[in-house]
Design an enzyme around this catalytic site. Structure first.
Site, mmCIF file in Angstrom:
data_model
loop_
_atom_site.group_PDB
_atom_site.id
_atom_site.type_symbol
_atom_site.label_atom_id
_atom_site.label_comp_id
_atom_site.label_asym_id
_atom_site.label_seq_id
_atom_site.Cartn_x
_atom_site.Cartn_y
_atom_site.Cartn_z
ATOM 1 N N HIS A 46 -2.481 -8.165 2.385
ATOM 2 C CA HIS A 46 -2.386 -9.254 1.403
ATOM 3 C C HIS A 46 -3.214 -10.468 1.841
ATOM 4 O O HIS A 46 -2.905 -11.605 1.488
ATOM 5 C CB HIS A 46 -0.925 -9.638 1.151
ATOM 6 C CG HIS A 46 -0.161 -8.592 0.397
ATOM 7 N ND1 HIS A 46 -0.211 -8.480 -0.981
ATOM 8 C CD2 HIS A 46 0.636 -7.592 0.830
ATOM 9 C CE1 HIS A 46 0.545 -7.461 -1.355
ATOM 10 N NE2 HIS A 46 1.064 -6.901 -0.276
ATOM 11 N N SER A 143 -4.439 3.984 -1.162
ATOM 12 C CA SER A 143 -5.475 3.636 -2.125
ATOM 13 C C SER A 143 -6.063 4.824 -2.869
ATOM 14 O O SER A 143 -7.276 5.032 -2.919
ATOM 15 C CB SER A 143 -6.600 2.833 -1.463
ATOM 16 O OG SER A 143 -7.301 2.111 -2.445
ATOM 17 N N ASP A 190 -9.989 -2.191 -0.739
ATOM 18 C CA ASP A 190 -9.891 -0.749 -0.972
ATOM 19 C C ASP A 190 -11.203 -0.155 -1.444
ATOM 20 O O ASP A 190 -11.633 0.903 -0.983
ATOM 21 C CB ASP A 190 -8.786 -0.463 -1.989
ATOM 22 C CG ASP A 190 -7.419 -0.890 -1.488
ATOM 23 O OD1 ASP A 190 -7.294 -1.210 -0.286
ATOM 24 O OD2 ASP A 190 -6.471 -0.922 -2.295
#
Length: 396
Positions: A46, A143, A190
């Site tokens: 994050h 992902s 990602d």
């Protein structure tokens, strides 16, 4: 090795894709085949949408896209073999034009494909038939979405013969597709690692400058263990956007461009202007950015113990300050840390389920897996992963 799940090779995945394609589209031959990996984030969670640092590596779990141009139609027909996706698992739609762009809709899995096609601005996309086969677990925090998007983009490059001018352009187009068509305001990590991954290396990504540096992970005595809690996470609800807004609001209060520019002292100075939740969200991000830089330096020095300590600090912060863990992930991390040969463990990915990642002395892998498997209250899946290459065209 007992307890470990085997990750199918790319060769095996290609065979599955070819067989599935000919079953779905009789009489057609898939002459274009592309591959893009999922990823595991070793540390830096994050932080990407806060212009911080992340440190992922590509994994050998992949999405394969196999297909061919349709000489008889301008329509695009795509099927998926993944039984966890919503139905229908085959879709057909017209290739986009300026006057008739693609729009998101149902089934949800097709939105990731449509978005990439819509934002593939290098050349007109002709009609084609294709199938998607993947070994990246859906909702596992590895992902699968970026793997899918990058495989599609790479397929379109091979189909049209026009390649993105640079890898950053390719990654950003895939990110835009996820933002606009899947309604998921993800950071850039990602897509970057799926495009730019390199075997034997992690990738330290500066999400502000978009610069990246490869960091070797080649010590045979070090293993990266991924444990899937098999609690499927879903980030398209409000949790992820809420945290993103909280971070941006904290940066605004601190009068910095992003939390990348914030300091622990600056946060303390503005604590009275934030509610407790916003303060804790910012505290996680500021600490996590610092931990990620420290961890990569530790890895370069072979200081796996310190890297592991930072991983545990990361997990605790994600659990307590960012509140994106869950009881199953906390349990898996706790069990891992009871084991000999364990350097560190943490949840990985967006959270609310999915996987943990651990750094382990390779000689202890069997004992670690047996210990966690024997005591975990759920049913976990275990993978020893290796840093892998990014997206590639297998045949054209």
């Amino acid at each position: 090795m007992a307890g470990l799940s085997e990750i199918p090779s790319i060769e095996e995945m290609v065979k599955r894709a070819k067989l599935s394609f000919t079953e779905k589209f009789p009489g057609c031959h898939p002459n274009i085949i592309t591959c893009a990996p999922g990823r595991v984030n070793l540390i830096g969670e994050h932080t990407d949408y806060n212009e911080g640092f992340v440190f992922p590596m590509a994994v050998p779990m992949v999405t394969i896209m196999a297909g061919c141009i349709d000489m008889t139609s301008s329509n695009i027909t795509i099927a998926t073999t993944d039984q966890l996706t919503d139905e229908p698992r085959i879709v057909e739609f017209a290739s986009p034009t300026k006057d008739a762009p693609l729009l998101p809709g149902n089934p949800a899995w097709a939105n990731y494909v449509k978005g990439v096609i819509q934002y593939f601005n290098l050349a007109p996309v002709p009609g084609f038939k294709a199938i998607l086969v993947n070994s990246v677990p859906l909702g596992g925090g590895l992902s699968s979405s970026a793997s899918l998007e990058v495989a599609v983009y790479t397929f379109l490059e091979a189909l049209t013969g026009v390649v993105a001018p640079d890898l950053q352009t390719k990654a950003l187009a895939c990110q835009l597709a996820e933002h606009k068509f899947a309604n998921m305001p993800c950071g850039i990590m990602d897509q970057f690692i799926s495009v730019m991954g390199k075997a034997g290396h992690g990738l330290l990504i500066d999400c502000r400058s978009m610069e990246s540096n490869l960091v070797p992970i080649v010590d045979p005595n070090l293993s990266v263990l991924v444990v899937n809690s098999n609690v499927r996470h879903k980030l398209t609800g409000s949790e992820y956007p809420d945290r993103r807004r909280q971070c941006y609001a904290a940066a605004e209060i601190m009068k910095v461009k992003s939390l990348r520019n914030a300091t622990v002292k600056g946060l303390a100075d503005h604590k009275d202007q934030m509610d407790e939740v916003m303060y804790r969200r910012a505290r996680h991000v500021i600490g996590e950015i610092s931990r990620t830089v420290e961890a990569t330096e530790a890895l370069k020095l072979g200081d796996y113990k310190f890297f592991g300590t930072l991983m545990v600090q990361s997990h605790n912060s994600l659990r307590d300050d960012f509140e994106v863990s869950c009881s199953e992930l906390d349990e898996l991390v706790s069990l891992a840390l009871e084991c000999d040969g364990m350097y560190g463990s943490r949840m990985t990915g967006g959270g609310f389920g999915g996987c943990t990642v651990s750094l382990v002395d390779s000689s202890y892998i069997s004992q670690v897996v047996a210990h966690i498997q024997g005591k975990y209250s759920g049913s976990a899946t275990f993978y020893v992963t290796t840093p892998s290459d990014g997206a590639t065209v297998i045949s054209k």
